[in-house]
Motif scaffolding. Structure first.
Motif, PDB file in Angstrom:
ATOM      1  N   LEU A  71       0.736  -0.894   0.064  1.00  0.00           N
ATOM      2  CA  LEU A  71      -0.200  -0.310  -0.437  1.00  0.00           C
ATOM      3  C   LEU A  71       0.936   1.256  -0.024  1.00  0.00           C
ATOM      4  O   LEU A  71       0.442   2.195  -1.245  1.00  0.00           O
ATOM      5  CB  LEU A  71      -1.232  -0.078   1.284  1.00  0.00           C
ATOM      6  CG  LEU A  71      -2.020   0.961   1.582  1.00  0.00           C
ATOM      7  CD1 LEU A  71      -2.702   1.295  -0.214  1.00  0.00           C
ATOM      8  CD2 LEU A  71      -2.502   0.852   2.290  1.00  0.00           C
ATOM      9  N   GLN A  72       1.951   0.960   1.307  1.00  0.00           N
ATOM     10  CA  GLN A  72       2.337   2.214   0.189  1.00  0.00           C
ATOM     11  C   GLN A  72       3.357   2.652  -0.453  1.00  0.00           C
ATOM     12  O   GLN A  72       3.486   3.539  -1.333  1.00  0.00           O
ATOM     13  CB  GLN A  72       3.964   1.884   1.760  1.00  0.00           C
ATOM     14  CG  GLN A  72       4.956   3.278   1.581  1.00  0.00           C
ATOM     15  CD  GLN A  72       6.263   2.658   2.395  1.00  0.00           C
ATOM     16  OE1 GLN A  72       6.260   1.909   3.429  1.00  0.00           O
ATOM     17  NE2 GLN A  72       7.699   3.450   3.152  1.00  0.00           N
ATOM     18  N   ILE A  75       1.023   4.228  -2.640  1.00  0.00           N
ATOM     19  CA  ILE A  75       0.941   5.515  -2.812  1.00  0.00           C
ATOM     20  C   ILE A  75       2.045   6.796  -3.180  1.00  0.00           C
ATOM     21  O   ILE A  75       1.386   6.995  -4.403  1.00  0.00           O
ATOM     22  CB  ILE A  75       0.388   5.813  -1.070  1.00  0.00           C
ATOM     23  CG1 ILE A  75      -0.734   5.136  -0.798  1.00  0.00           C
ATOM     24  CG2 ILE A  75       0.361   7.519  -0.963  1.00  0.00           C
ATOM     25  CD1 ILE A  75      -0.806   5.387   0.556  1.00  0.00           C
ATOM     26  N   ILE A  79       1.339   8.839  -6.585  1.00  0.00           N
ATOM     27  CA  ILE A  79       2.045  10.653  -5.626  1.00  0.00           C
ATOM     28  C   ILE A  79       2.980  11.046  -6.811  1.00  0.00           C
ATOM     29  O   ILE A  79       3.110  12.173  -8.368  1.00  0.00           O
ATOM     30  CB  ILE A  79       3.231  10.690  -4.718  1.00  0.00           C
ATOM     31  CG1 ILE A  79       1.564  10.302  -3.966  1.00  0.00           C
ATOM     32  CG2 ILE A  79       3.573  12.185  -4.396  1.00  0.00           C
ATOM     33  CD1 ILE A  79       2.487  10.524  -2.249  1.00  0.00           C
TER      34      ILE A  79
END
Length: 97
Positions: A71-72, A75, A79
């Motif tokens: 998930l990190q 994300i 970005i």
């Protein structure tokens, strides 16, 4: 012809490690995390070492830890993709003016 050669090279680079390390895992010393390797190296070289910081929360399982890591990464990719898209779109707008 050039594309076929490049595709063959990519296929070899992907398949070769899978064949070479087939059946090996973390128990054999393969695919271990860098965090574990660093901690083991410190403990081997300095037996008096004491851990001075601890994680405030430990995930209940390895699967949840992997999920949070993925998930990190997702994300971060979103970005970075947004920034590059915004930059690329700005260049197109400036080019058309």
């Amino acid at each position: 012809m050039k594309n076929i050669v490049l595709l063959a090279i990519v296929a070899i680079l992907i398949i070769a490690p899978l064949v070479m390390y087939n059946g090996h895992g973390e128990d054999d010393g393969f695919f271990g995390g860098s965090d574990d390797a660093g901690g083991e190296a410190i403990e081997e070289n300095n037996p008096d070492y004491e851990i001075w910081a601890a994680s405030p929360w430990e995930p209940p399982s390895g699967e949840i830890e992997s999920l949070l890591f993925a998930l990190q990464a997702a994300i971060g990719a979103i970005i970075i993709g947004y920034i590059f898209g915004y930059w690329h779109g700005g260049k197109k707008v400036n080019k058309n003016e």
